[in-house]
Write an enzyme that holds these catalytic residues in place. Structure first.
Site, PDB file in Angstrom:
ATOM      1  N   ASP A   1     -13.253 -15.859  31.962  1.00  0.00           N
ATOM      2  CA  ASP A   1     -12.698 -17.040  31.864  1.00  0.00           C
ATOM      3  C   ASP A   1     -11.264 -17.008  32.470  1.00  0.00           C
ATOM      4  OD1 ASP A   1     -11.885 -15.364  29.680  1.00  0.00           O
ATOM      5  OD2 ASP A   1     -12.315 -16.745  28.194  1.00  0.00           O
TER       6      ASP A   1
ATOM      7  N   TYR B   1     -29.273 -11.377  37.014  1.00  0.00           N
ATOM      8  CA  TYR B   1     -30.221 -11.889  38.058  1.00  0.00           C
ATOM      9  C   TYR B   1     -31.706 -10.952  38.055  1.00  0.00           C
ATOM     10  CZ  TYR B   1     -27.497 -15.097  40.641  1.00  0.00           C
ATOM     11  OH  TYR B   1     -26.688 -16.094  41.144  1.00  0.00           O
TER      12      TYR B   1
HETATM   13  C1  IPM Z   1     -25.371 -17.430  46.432  1.00  0.00           C
HETATM   14  C2  IPM Z   1     -26.502 -18.370  46.036  1.00  0.00           C
HETATM   15  C3  IPM Z   1     -27.735 -17.767  45.509  1.00  0.00           C
HETATM   16  C4  IPM Z   1     -27.513 -16.730  44.234  1.00  0.00           C
HETATM   17  C5  IPM Z   1     -29.067 -18.473  45.222  1.00  0.00           C
HETATM   18  C6  IPM Z   1     -29.584 -19.424  46.315  1.00  0.00           C
HETATM   19  C7  IPM Z   1     -30.115 -17.745  44.795  1.00  0.00           C
HETATM   20  O1  IPM Z   1     -25.961 -19.203  45.021  1.00  0.00           O
HETATM   21  O2  IPM Z   1     -25.494 -16.829  47.442  1.00  0.00           O
HETATM   22  O3  IPM Z   1     -24.520 -17.673  45.885  1.00  0.00           O
HETATM   23  O4  IPM Z   1     -27.199 -17.456  43.060  1.00  0.00           O
HETATM   24  O5  IPM Z   1     -26.818 -15.768  44.416  1.00  0.00           O
END
Ligand code: IPM
Ligand code: MG
Length: 356
Positions: A221, A138
């Site tokens: 998985d 991320y």
């Molecule tokens: C979550 C959501 C978020 C993420 C998105 C909206 C950025 O899917 O909080 O699970 O991927 O973290």
């Protein structure tokens, strides 16, 4: 209790008022709520030209806790891509150092028949997905489009973890497990990814400091499969940002609906943001049909984790359970002999079910 309230976009505007309603019912005669509202997501773009307006960032930083609705939608996603900025929620998570995302997956027995799984598979289900929230693919750099010799479009993202990031979430996992069934299952992909080999090594080291807690490891998985096959074998599942995102949506189906699942995102300094696991659901927004329970249960988690009010948190959880048990249901958890109600009626019923 100074609470930053950020409804965001879409159904966020419908679920937040219901959670506030329930919080007010709990607070009455016991404590005082100081709520301050801010814009985020597309509503931030519209109000201040960016997904996380400075004012909202400052508000979030000075609050004791944050109640967050949901953000997103096609218009927002397009805006984010065009302007090449990070989503307001990811900025907020990163600015506040929220690294531990608690996603409890607990079945209300009254909803067993709504799950797509057989009742005997989910009976007694109570597990916690602990998702690392501050790192991984991320946030990993380098990221984005790269020059490609052949002129073909190419883009990369990087899965990265430092030892200290893994250690930090590891300690949260083992400490949390001690208050539950003392079992931690660490989920990784150590058979393929070096980052995940480090994850497994560090988890094992941290685990050695908690000899009273059982530690097992699963590849992601297999974990995805086991969640469907024998979910009640799990207690605490600790995993990285990306795997945690995916596994928690999968696990939502065990309890009947994504609309039932709350979450808490905590920083090492004790700061907390509370949001439902579901998104802004633009397709059903504005129709008074969204299930407010995930948001209301998130408010309960706020009382528990940010304000140390376990009993009040339980008052909310019992109220939700009793209303659902009486057969009042939003469309997502509708069952044969239940009564279909809208978002507001559901919130009203839960607020009214709070014992005074
Ligand atoms: C979550 C959501 C978020 C993420 C998105 C909206 C950025 O899917 O909080 O699970 O991927 O973290
Ligand atoms: Mg998700």
């Amino acid at each position: 209790m100074k609470i930053a309230v950020l409804p965001g976009d879409g159904v966020g505007h419908e679920i937040i008022p219901e959670a506030v309603k329930v919080l007010q019912a709990v607070a009455k005669g016991h404590f005082v709520l100081d709520l301050e509202y801010g814009h985020i997501g597309m509503s931030g773009v519209q109000a201040a030209g960016k997904p996380l307006p400075d004012e909202t960032d400052a508000l979030a930083k000075r609050a004791d806790a944050i109640l967050f609705g949901a953000i997103g939608g096609p218009e927002y996603e397009q805006w984010i891509r065009t302007n090449k900025v990070r989503s307001g929620l990811l900025q907020l998570r990163s600015n506040l150092g929220l690294n531990a995302n608690l996603r409890p997956i607990k079945l209300f027995p009254e909803l067993a028949s709504v799950s797509t799984l057989k009742p005997q598979v989910i009976e007694g289900l109570d597990l916690l997905i602990l998702r690392e929230l501050s790192s991984d693919i991320y946030f990993g750099e380098p990221r984005g489009p790269v020059q490609n010799a052949s002129g073909e479009r190419e883009s990369i993202n990087t899965m990265r973890y430092t030892e200290s990031q893994i250690r930090a979430i590891g300690h949260v996992a083992f400490k949390t497990a001690r208050q539950r069934k003392s079992k931690v299952c660490s989920v990784d992909k150590a058979n393929v990814l070096e980052t995940m080999q480090l994850w497994r090594d560090v988890m094992t080291e941290v685990g050695a400091e908690y000899p009273d807690v059982e530690l097992t490891h699963l590849y992601v998985d297999v974990a995805a499969m086991m969640l469907m096959r024998a979910p009640t074998r799990f207690d605490v599942i600790v995993t990285g940002n990306m795997f945690g995102d995916i596994l928690s949506d999968e696990a939502a189906m065990l309890v009947g609906s994504l609309g039932m699942l709350p979450s808490a995102s905590l920083a090492p300094d004790g700061r907390g943001l509370y949001e439902p696991i579901h998104g802004s659901a633009p397709d059903i927004a504005g129709k008074d049909i969204v299930n407010p329970c995930a948001m209301i249960l998130s408010a309960a988690m706020m009382l528990r984790h940010s304000f140390n009010r376990e009993q009040d948190a339980q008052r909310i959880e019992h109220a939700v359970r009793s209303v659902v048990g009486r057969g009042l249901r939003t469309a997502d958890i509708m069952d044969t002999d239940s009564r279909l109600v809208g978002t507001k009626e559901m919130g009203d019923a839960i607020a009214a079910a709070i014992p005074t």
